[in-house]
Design a protein around this motif. Structure first.
Motif, PDB file in Angstrom:
ATOM      1  N   VAL A 185       0.843  -1.199   0.000  1.00 45.79           N
ATOM      2  CA  VAL A 185       0.000   0.000   0.000  1.00 45.79           C
ATOM      3  C   VAL A 185       0.878   1.248   0.000  1.00 45.79           C
ATOM      4  O   VAL A 185       0.624   2.202  -0.739  1.00 45.79           O
ATOM      5  N   GLN A 186       1.930   1.236   0.812  1.00 49.43           N
ATOM      6  CA  GLN A 186       2.849   2.368   0.847  1.00 49.43           C
ATOM      7  C   GLN A 186       3.512   2.551  -0.520  1.00 49.43           C
ATOM      8  O   GLN A 186       3.642   3.668  -1.008  1.00 49.43           O
ATOM      9  N   ALA A 187       3.890   1.464  -1.148  1.00 41.98           N
ATOM     10  CA  ALA A 187       4.519   1.542  -2.475  1.00 41.98           C
ATOM     11  C   ALA A 187       3.552   2.108  -3.511  1.00 41.98           C
ATOM     12  O   ALA A 187       3.949   2.888  -4.378  1.00 41.98           O
ATOM     13  N   MET A 188       2.274   1.742  -3.420  1.00 39.15           N
ATOM     14  CA  MET A 188       1.269   2.272  -4.357  1.00 39.15           C
ATOM     15  C   MET A 188       1.118   3.782  -4.181  1.00 39.15           C
ATOM     16  O   MET A 188       1.019   4.528  -5.151  1.00 39.15           O
ATOM     17  N   PHE A 189       1.095   4.226  -2.922  1.00 43.46           N
ATOM     18  CA  PHE A 189       0.992   5.656  -2.631  1.00 43.46           C
ATOM     19  C   PHE A 189       2.185   6.394  -3.248  1.00 43.46           C
ATOM     20  O   PHE A 189       2.012   7.406  -3.929  1.00 43.46           O
ATOM     21  N   GLU A 190       3.371   5.873  -3.019  1.00 41.79           N
ATOM     22  CA  GLU A 190       4.583   6.513  -3.541  1.00 41.79           C
ATOM     23  C   GLU A 190       4.634   6.467  -5.062  1.00 41.79           C
ATOM     24  O   GLU A 190       5.063   7.440  -5.701  1.00 41.79           O
ATOM     25  N   ALA A 191       4.186   5.355  -5.650  1.00 41.58           N
ATOM     26  CA  ALA A 191       4.178   5.240  -7.111  1.00 41.58           C
ATOM     27  C   ALA A 191       3.230   6.266  -7.730  1.00 41.58           C
ATOM     28  O   ALA A 191       3.541   6.868  -8.768  1.00 41.58           O
ATOM     29  N   ALA A 192       2.090   6.475  -7.099  1.00 45.13           N
ATOM     30  CA  ALA A 192       1.145   7.472  -7.602  1.00 45.13           C
ATOM     31  C   ALA A 192       1.769   8.862  -7.548  1.00 45.13           C
ATOM     32  O   ALA A 192       1.670   9.639  -8.502  1.00 45.13           O
ATOM     33  N   ASP A 193       2.425   9.170  -6.443  1.00 48.05           N
ATOM     34  CA  ASP A 193       3.065  10.481  -6.280  1.00 48.05           C
ATOM     35  C   ASP A 193       4.163  10.685  -7.325  1.00 48.05           C
ATOM     36  O   ASP A 193       4.255  11.735  -7.951  1.00 48.05           O
ATOM     37  N   GLN A 194       4.968   9.664  -7.551  1.00 49.15           N
ATOM     38  CA  GLN A 194       6.033   9.745  -8.559  1.00 49.15           C
ATOM     39  C   GLN A 194       5.450   9.825  -9.965  1.00 49.15           C
ATOM     40  O   GLN A 194       5.982  10.525 -10.829  1.00 49.15           O
ATOM     41  N   GLY A 195       4.337   9.129 -10.185  1.00 55.03           N
ATOM     42  CA  GLY A 195       3.676   9.168 -11.484  1.00 55.03           C
ATOM     43  C   GLY A 195       3.154  10.551 -11.816  1.00 55.03           C
ATOM     44  O   GLY A 195       3.222  10.991 -12.972  1.00 55.03           O
ATOM     45  N   ILE A 196       2.642  11.238 -10.817  1.00 56.27           N
ATOM     46  CA  ILE A 196       2.136  12.613 -11.020  1.00 56.27           C
ATOM     47  C   ILE A 196       3.279  13.507 -11.466  1.00 56.27           C
ATOM     48  O   ILE A 196       3.141  14.290 -12.413  1.00 56.27           O
ATOM     49  N   ALA A 197       4.415  13.376 -10.802  1.00 56.99           N
ATOM     50  CA  ALA A 197       5.577  14.192 -11.157  1.00 56.99           C
ATOM     51  C   ALA A 197       6.032  13.887 -12.582  1.00 56.99           C
ATOM     52  O   ALA A 197       6.370  14.796 -13.347  1.00 56.99           O
ATOM     53  N   ALA A 198       6.012  12.617 -12.961  1.00 59.35           N
ATOM     54  CA  ALA A 198       6.460  12.226 -14.298  1.00 59.35           C
ATOM     55  C   ALA A 198       5.482  12.655 -15.384  1.00 59.35           C
ATOM     56  O   ALA A 198       5.891  13.072 -16.468  1.00 59.35           O
ATOM     57  N   ALA A 199       4.188  12.570 -15.112  1.00 60.30           N
ATOM     58  CA  ALA A 199       3.164  12.864 -16.120  1.00 60.30           C
ATOM     59  C   ALA A 199       2.920  14.353 -16.303  1.00 60.30           C
ATOM     60  O   ALA A 199       2.414  14.773 -17.342  1.00 60.30           O
ATOM     61  N   GLY A 200       3.279  15.132 -15.318  1.00 64.11           N
ATOM     62  CA  GLY A 200       2.970  16.561 -15.369  1.00 64.11           C
ATOM     63  C   GLY A 200       1.636  16.805 -14.682  1.00 64.11           C
ATOM     64  O   GLY A 200       0.662  16.085 -14.921  1.00 64.11           O
ATOM     65  N   GLU A 201       1.586  17.804 -13.820  1.00 62.80           N
ATOM     66  CA  GLU A 201       0.436  18.003 -12.939  1.00 62.80           C
ATOM     67  C   GLU A 201      -0.895  18.215 -13.640  1.00 62.80           C
ATOM     68  O   GLU A 201      -1.932  17.899 -13.087  1.00 62.80           O
ATOM     69  N   ASN A 202      -0.930  18.750 -14.821  1.00 60.83           N
ATOM     70  CA  ASN A 202      -2.208  19.056 -15.470  1.00 60.83           C
ATOM     71  C   ASN A 202      -2.609  18.047 -16.542  1.00 60.83           C
ATOM     72  O   ASN A 202      -3.500  18.317 -17.343  1.00 60.83           O
ATOM     73  N   SER A 203      -1.985  16.886 -16.528  1.00 56.84           N
ATOM     74  CA  SER A 203      -2.286  15.877 -17.553  1.00 56.84           C
ATOM     75  C   SER A 203      -3.435  14.971 -17.112  1.00 56.84           C
ATOM     76  O   SER A 203      -3.743  14.881 -15.926  1.00 56.84           O
ATOM     77  N   PRO A 204      -4.084  14.303 -18.071  1.00 57.30           N
ATOM     78  CA  PRO A 204      -5.128  13.330 -17.705  1.00 57.30           C
ATOM     79  C   PRO A 204      -4.593  12.219 -16.786  1.00 57.30           C
ATOM     80  O   PRO A 204      -5.267  11.803 -15.853  1.00 57.30           O
TER      81      PRO A 204
END
Length: 156
Positions: free
Chosen positions: A99-118
């Protein structure tokens, strides 16, 4: 000694229907129904009639989510495993490594995708859900522990 094989297999079937891999479900059920405090991986493989690799993978997954733990076994050269005390509460807590890894992966994914992306909008929902759960679950788990007469979070 009662023969719990059928009950354990029924539990494993329910767990696998709920999403666990079959071998993992069977290992978890075997640990829950074990007549001893701990069990070795070779014992599980022999009891269940599955490969040592399947048992190893199941042990890794069940350890990662906090359901089982490795325990010392004086006089034994093999590693012993048991269902963790408070396993179900741990499964729903921040001690659950997956669960902790999923939380961190989501946070890292946001940074990689760009904050205003789908993608970021989808990932933000995931991250926010786990953030909410991490904030709210300690209170719920403390209520559970109080009902069971166990020490509350932070009391140990």
């Amino acid at each position: 000694m009662a023969d719990t094989t059928e009950a354990a297999e029924r539990m494993a079937l329910s767990l696998s229907q709920g999403g666990l891999q079959k071998a993992t479900a069977r290992v978890l059920a075997a640990l829950m129904f074990a007549d001893t405090d701990s069990v070795t991986a070779p014992e599980l493989a022999e009891q269940l009639g599955i490969s040592s690799g399947s048992v190893s993978g199941a042990i890794k997954m069940l350890s990662t989510v906090g359901l089982i733990e490795r325990v010392p076994a004086p006089g034994s050269r093999r590693e012993h495993y048991r269902l963790r005390e408070g396993a179900w509460a741990t499964l729903m807590s921040t001690q659950n490594g997956m669960v902790q890894a999923m939380f961190e992966a989501a946070d890292q994914g946001i940074a990689a995708a760009g904050e205003n992306s789908p993608a970021a909008r989808r990932l933000e929902e995931m991250r926010d859900f786990y953030g909410f759960m991490f904030r709210e679950l300690p209170v719920l788990l403390d209520r559970w522990k109080a009902e069971r007469g166990l020490p509350r979070t932070g009391d140990r």
